[in-house]
Design a protein around this motif. Structure first.
Motif, PDB file in Angstrom:
ATOM      1  N   THR A  50       0.865  -1.073   0.024  1.00 51.36           N
ATOM      2  CA  THR A  50       0.064  -0.013   0.036  1.00 51.36           C
ATOM      3  C   THR A  50       0.944   1.434   0.049  1.00 51.36           C
ATOM      4  O   THR A  50       1.953   1.395   0.672  1.00 51.36           O
ATOM      5  CB  THR A  50      -0.804   0.126   1.335  1.00 51.36           C
ATOM      6  N   SER A  51       0.568   2.055  -0.963  1.00 56.01           N
ATOM      7  CA  SER A  51       1.345   3.371  -0.841  1.00 56.01           C
ATOM      8  C   SER A  51       0.826   4.350   0.085  1.00 56.01           C
ATOM      9  O   SER A  51      -0.396   4.555  -0.095  1.00 56.01           O
ATOM     10  CB  SER A  51       1.302   3.781  -2.342  1.00 56.01           C
ATOM     11  N   LYS A  52       1.424   4.994   0.877  1.00 55.06           N
ATOM     12  CA  LYS A  52       1.125   6.024   1.882  1.00 55.06           C
ATOM     13  C   LYS A  52       1.294   7.321   1.139  1.00 55.06           C
ATOM     14  O   LYS A  52       2.363   7.883   0.973  1.00 55.06           O
ATOM     15  CB  LYS A  52       1.785   5.801   3.005  1.00 55.06           C
ATOM     16  N   ILE A  53       0.485   7.919   0.536  1.00 56.05           N
ATOM     17  CA  ILE A  53       0.327   9.484  -0.034  1.00 56.05           C
ATOM     18  C   ILE A  53      -0.047  10.270   1.071  1.00 56.05           C
ATOM     19  O   ILE A  53      -1.245  10.095   1.634  1.00 56.05           O
ATOM     20  CB  ILE A  53      -0.273   9.567  -1.318  1.00 56.05           C
ATOM     21  N   VAL A  54       0.778  11.441   1.372  1.00 55.95           N
ATOM     22  CA  VAL A  54       0.167  12.148   2.237  1.00 55.95           C
ATOM     23  C   VAL A  54      -0.588  13.314   1.761  1.00 55.95           C
ATOM     24  O   VAL A  54       0.012  13.966   0.792  1.00 55.95           O
ATOM     25  CB  VAL A  54       1.407  12.689   3.409  1.00 55.95           C
ATOM     26  N   HIS A  55      -1.797  13.562   2.073  1.00 53.66           N
ATOM     27  CA  HIS A  55      -2.560  14.657   1.592  1.00 53.66           C
ATOM     28  C   HIS A  55      -2.585  15.691   2.391  1.00 53.66           C
ATOM     29  O   HIS A  55      -3.164  15.727   3.459  1.00 53.66           O
ATOM     30  CB  HIS A  55      -3.854  14.151   1.148  1.00 53.66           C
ATOM     31  N   ARG A  56      -1.775  16.757   2.270  1.00 55.18           N
ATOM     32  CA  ARG A  56      -1.766  17.882   3.286  1.00 55.18           C
ATOM     33  C   ARG A  56      -3.063  18.844   2.958  1.00 55.18           C
ATOM     34  O   ARG A  56      -3.437  19.022   2.009  1.00 55.18           O
ATOM     35  CB  ARG A  56      -0.672  18.717   3.292  1.00 55.18           C
ATOM     36  N   LYS A  57      -3.607  19.471   4.166  1.00 54.64           N
ATOM     37  CA  LYS A  57      -4.671  20.212   3.952  1.00 54.64           C
ATOM     38  C   LYS A  57      -4.086  21.550   3.359  1.00 54.64           C
ATOM     39  O   LYS A  57      -4.745  22.296   2.476  1.00 54.64           O
ATOM     40  CB  LYS A  57      -5.328  20.657   5.179  1.00 54.64           C
TER      41      LYS A  57
END
Length: 61
Positions: A4-11
């Motif tokens: 699983t790729s962990k993509i960080v979506h920042r606000k």
């Protein structure tokens, strides 16, 4: 095994954070100068070129 790729979506994007911190830092420096100089006289005199020239002359002797 499934990866699983962990993509960080920042606000708030990183560049916006950096610019916001710089803006706040500059604003706080200006407010601090106005408060510090306001004790001695008119707080808006901190924006005059003559004030900074006088300070520079005092430092150089």
């Amino acid at each position: 095994m499934k990866e699983t790729s962990k993509i960080v979506h920042r606000k708030i994007p990183m560049i916006v954070r950096i610019l916001l911190y710089l803006y706040i830092a500059i604003l706080l420096v200006v407010i601090g100068l106005m408060i510090g100089y306001g004790i001695l006289g008119n707080p808006f005199e901190v924006f005059r070129i003559e004030t900074w020239q006088h300070i520079k002359d005092l430092m150089r002797g």
